[in-house]
Design a protein around this motif. Structure first.
Motif, PDB file in Angstrom:
ATOM      1  N   GLY A 121       0.687  -1.199   0.026  1.00 46.56           N
ATOM      2  CA  GLY A 121      -0.102  -0.208  -0.166  1.00 46.56           C
ATOM      3  C   GLY A 121       0.603   1.184   0.069  1.00 46.56           C
ATOM      4  O   GLY A 121       0.041   2.317   0.087  1.00 46.56           O
ATOM      5  N   GLY A 454     -15.363  -2.717   4.947  1.00 46.96           N
ATOM      6  CA  GLY A 454     -15.194  -2.803   3.591  1.00 46.96           C
ATOM      7  C   GLY A 454     -16.427  -2.719   2.779  1.00 46.96           C
ATOM      8  O   GLY A 454     -16.258  -2.507   1.612  1.00 46.96           O
ATOM      9  N   HIS A 461     -10.896   0.936  -0.275  1.00 45.60           N
ATOM     10  CA  HIS A 461      -9.963   0.146   0.387  1.00 45.60           C
ATOM     11  C   HIS A 461     -10.098   0.297   1.861  1.00 45.60           C
ATOM     12  O   HIS A 461     -10.191   1.350   2.603  1.00 45.60           O
ATOM     13  CB  HIS A 461      -8.659   0.658   0.017  1.00 45.60           C
ATOM     14  CG  HIS A 461      -7.528  -0.101   0.523  1.00 45.60           C
ATOM     15  ND1 HIS A 461      -7.010  -1.301   0.252  1.00 45.60           N
ATOM     16  CD2 HIS A 461      -6.641   0.283   1.429  1.00 45.60           C
ATOM     17  CE1 HIS A 461      -6.283  -1.896   1.220  1.00 45.60           C
ATOM     18  NE2 HIS A 461      -5.961  -0.792   1.766  1.00 45.60           N
ATOM     19  N   GLU A 481     -14.077   6.394  -1.924  1.00 46.92           N
ATOM     20  CA  GLU A 481     -13.929   6.786  -3.062  1.00 46.92           C
ATOM     21  C   GLU A 481     -14.069   8.235  -3.392  1.00 46.92           C
ATOM     22  O   GLU A 481     -14.050   8.813  -4.746  1.00 46.92           O
ATOM     23  CB  GLU A 481     -15.115   5.963  -4.023  1.00 46.92           C
ATOM     24  CG  GLU A 481     -14.921   4.455  -3.741  1.00 46.92           C
ATOM     25  CD  GLU A 481     -16.164   3.871  -4.628  1.00 46.92           C
ATOM     26  OE1 GLU A 481     -17.045   4.597  -4.979  1.00 46.92           O
ATOM     27  OE2 GLU A 481     -16.035   2.864  -4.567  1.00 46.92           O
TER      28      GLU A 481
END
Length: 750
Positions: A121, A454, A461, A481
């Protein structure tokens, strides 16, 4: 009740300051110099704390700080964004440079952990953008800007290879601190030009400027030193400067105008100073009092940042009032008739009473046709206010910041590499009902928390759950998002808070969650704050003028000017009709077309309208007090209401217009600041003051006063008996020689 000698006390104070001008001047200059020097040598830190006690975001923050240590505190994490435009960060040369940079970062004091961009990540899919995450321990949050600068300097090895390294600290990076400078100079120069035109002499024009600068220097010095005791918002100095500069010049202008008129009428210098401070000085005290009351009411807002911003900004107003009733009389006493020295040709010529000004003619014109003026004024104000219905509130993130700042650049890089949500991740913290001892494999409660987080709509994520050392709490970072300024991100916060995990109590923190809670708290408290401000300001006017009608009408007129200000904000920012014209940069992701650079929408933080309300309500009351004082003085002399309104507008129109021009010039100058919040305040304040001093004070107020007639000064008998007499006009000193002053008896019983 007997008269409370307010005007007498102020008159004696002004007279003493005039006789001891050198002492007063020396004391003020010494205080300003010492406080300024102290603020430079012992400058207090600034804060941008948006947490609110009792909210879910605050509980998440407390859990994170207490359960996971300072390294997981948002104020203890700094990220360095890496961008390699000439190739991937995974090349051997760049990997070696990154590790050398990380070694240098580890040597910076208080660094507890340095996470590599090559972790899971840490690298963007393009491999050109990466994040070095630094966790601090034992540091001073107030000096986080300095620590961030040192961490950035330690990343120099990667810059040597052409890799961009930008600090992305979400708390208080150095480039987010609002500093004073160019805009103040522009504002002072514009104010000086207006004063030169109004007075026509350089000496007279310089007095309000000098008094305001001393006031600001003193106030800013106090505010800076307070940073060692309380959390001073980063916006405090700029707000104090904006308001302090405007009211400081205005208050001195009102006093100076009165003093010059008295000198021209033949009064000795010290008598003129005494009468000036007794009459106009009282108006200044009451006007400043309304501003301070309005700002102090923000303490009821329930938002620590807003509360502190309110009372700290009030310090600049207190300093402006004090310099006006002490330093200005001292300067007038020292200068005497030399106040009219260095006269400029063709400027500021004194008119005789018969040709007082165009404002007298306007006053007479309004007095002859009050209904027509009232209808036309209401129509104009309604048109200016109508766009306020489209005002859009929302978090204002660094994606709208100045493109020349590191905060904006890091925002752009992170969004390009990891998506818009990375700039405002949600921190999901859950306290566990049962202590977790066996961590391998991960307990079901941890897996379920990640799974449910999630599954929330809008979540892009979710990171791996992290247990604290005691096994009593778990932390999960969720990236949405949406950008932090997107209202859909707030919806994700609410959906995330709605998840239920057996054996855990879930709380959601982070910048977006904190702003969501702030918006909700402010929405709940706004009616209370507005009610208190209106009520206390009306009460102050009632004490000053002993007229319920005047007090209520003044409060309503101030609300009207607020509507025009919010209408302007909506047009420029919510509807995007010229946001680029005030220096705003298009948001991250917008195209670079010509129209886009000029017209784009900008969200307005939820606390800004309430702060604007408090400031504008107080400032609008300034002009109301000075106009009403002049009208009441005229009415007490001859008892003709229509004539008194025309005379009041004629005697105050020029000075109020000059004061408003100065205030507008100061606020417009501050629009040049790169900070979006300052631009929003500058636009709102400038428009409101301009509308207030023209449409409202020039037309609407005189028209309504003419129509109300003697009811302007009506007071029920029972109320008249219980009200203390705090009259601010100093009538005993205002009546011309040989002309008896009419006693005002318009009570309910006669």
């Amino acid at each position: 009740m007997g008269r409370l000698p307010m005007s007498g006390l102020l008159g004696r104070l002004g007279s003493w300051c005039a006789r001891h001008g050198r002492i007063v001047l020396a004391l003020w200059v010494t205080a300003a110099v010492l406080l300024t020097a102290g603020s430079v040598v012992f400058a207090g830190p600034v804060s941008n704390n948006v947490t609110i006690p009792g909210t879910d975001a605050q509980r998440a923050h407390d859990l994170m700080r207490d359960g996971f240590g300072p390294g997981y505190d948002p104020g203890g994490t700094v990220q360095i964004v890496l961008y390699s435009p000439d190739g991937p960060l995974t090349s051997q040369r760049r990997v070696r440079a990154v590790h050398r940079a990380m070694d240098g970062i580890r040597r910076v004091p208080h660094v507890a952990e340095v996470q590599s961009p090559y972790r899971v990540g840490g690298l963007a899919p393009s491999m050109e953008i990466g994040l070095i995450t630094v966790r601090l321990k034992g540091h001073d949050n107030g000096k986080l800007a300095e620590t961030t600068r040192r961490l950035s300097e330690a990343a120099e090895p990667v810059r040597a290879l052409g890799v961009e390294a930008v600090p992305a600290d979400a708390s208080t990076p150095a480039d987010k601190e609002i500093k004073t400078g160019t805009s103040e100079i522009i504002g002072v120069v514009c104010a000086l030009l207006v004063l030169l035109f109004a007075f026509g002499t350089l000496v007279a024009a310089m007095i309000p400027i000098f008094a305001a600068l001393v006031s600001i220097a003193t106030g800013l010095g106090v505010i800076s030193l307070l940073g060692h005791v309380v959390d001073v918002p980063k916006q405090a100095s700029i707000m104090a400067t904006m308001i302090g500069l405007g009211v400081g010049i205005d208050y001195a202008l009102f006093l100076l105008s009165r003093y010059r008129r008295l000198l021209a009428d033949g009064l000795p210098v010290h008598d003129a100073v005494r009468r000036t401070v007794a009459s106009s000085g009282g108006a200044v005290v009451f006007a400043g009092g309304t501003v301070i009351i309005a700002l102090s009411a923000l303490l009821l807002g329930g938002f620590p940042l807003l509360q502190t911003l309110g009372w700290i900004t009030g310090i600049s107003v207190v300093c402006a009032v004090l310099t006006s009733i002490t330093l200005v009389p001292a300067l007038l006493g020292l200068l005497g008739h030399r106040i009219n020295a260095l006269r400029l040709p063709f400027m500021g010529r004194r008119k005789t009473a018969d040709e007082a000004s165009g404002w007298s003619a306007l006053g007479a014109w309004v007095a002859k046709r009050p209904w027509s003026v009232l209808v036309l004024s209401v129509a104009v104000l309604a048109a200016l206010t109508a766009p306020a219905l489209a005002l859009k509130l929302g978090p204002l993130d660094d994606g709208y910041g100045d493109r020349d700042t590191a905060a904006r650049r890091s925002y752009e890089l992170m969004q390009a590499g990891f998506g818009p949500g990375i700039n405002g991740p949600l921190v999901v913290v859950a306290s566990l009902d049962e202590k977790v001892v066996d961590r391998d494999p991960a307990p079901a409660v941890l897996r379920l928390l990640k799974e449910k987080a999630g599954a929330v709509e809008g979540v892009a994520h979710v990171g791996e759950p992290v247990l604290n050392e005691g096994g009593t709490a778990v932390l999960v970072q969720a990236v949405t998002e949406y950008a932090p300024s997107d209202t859909r991100a707030l919806e994700v916060v609410e959906d995330m808070r709605a998840i239920r995990v057996p054996g855990a109590r879930v709380h959601v923190g982070g910048e977006v969650a904190a702003m969501s809670d702030a918006s909700a708290r402010i929405a709940d408290r706004t009616p209370l704050v507005v009610g208190v401000v209106v009520l206390l300001s009306a009460l102050l006017l009632l004490l000053a003028f002993r007229s319920p009608v005047v007090a209520i009408k003044a409060a309503l007129m101030n609300l009207v000017s607020l509507g025009a200000a919010f209408g302007a904000l909506s047009l420029v920012f919510s509807l995007g009709l010229g946001s680029g014209l005030v220096g705003m940069d298009p948001p991250v992701g917008a195209d670079d077309s010509y129209l886009t650079t000029l017209f784009f929408t900008v969200p307005i933080d939820s606390y800004i309208p309430l702060m604007l309300f408090a400031v504008l309500f107080g400032l609008s009351m300034d002009y109301e007090v000075f106009l009403l004082t002049a009208v009441r003085q005229a009415y007490l002399r001859h008892g003709d209401n229509r004539r008194a309104v025309a005379e009041g507008l004629g005697t105050t129109g020029r000075v109020i217009t000059s004061a408003a021009l100065i205030m507008v010039a100061v606020f417009v100058a501050f629009i040049a600041y790169p900070d979006p919040m300052v631009k929003i305040f500058g636009v709102g304040l400038a428009v409101a003051v301009a509308v207030d001093a023209t449409v409202i004070r020039g037309f609407l107020v005189p028209a309504t006063m003419v129509l109300l007639g003697r009811f302007n000064w009506w007071c029920p008998g029972w109320l008249d008996r219980i009200l203390p007499n705090l009259s601010i006009e100093g009538h005993e000193e205002e009546s011309p020689a040989g002309e008896p002053r009419k006693e005002l008896v318009v009570a309910g019983h006669g």
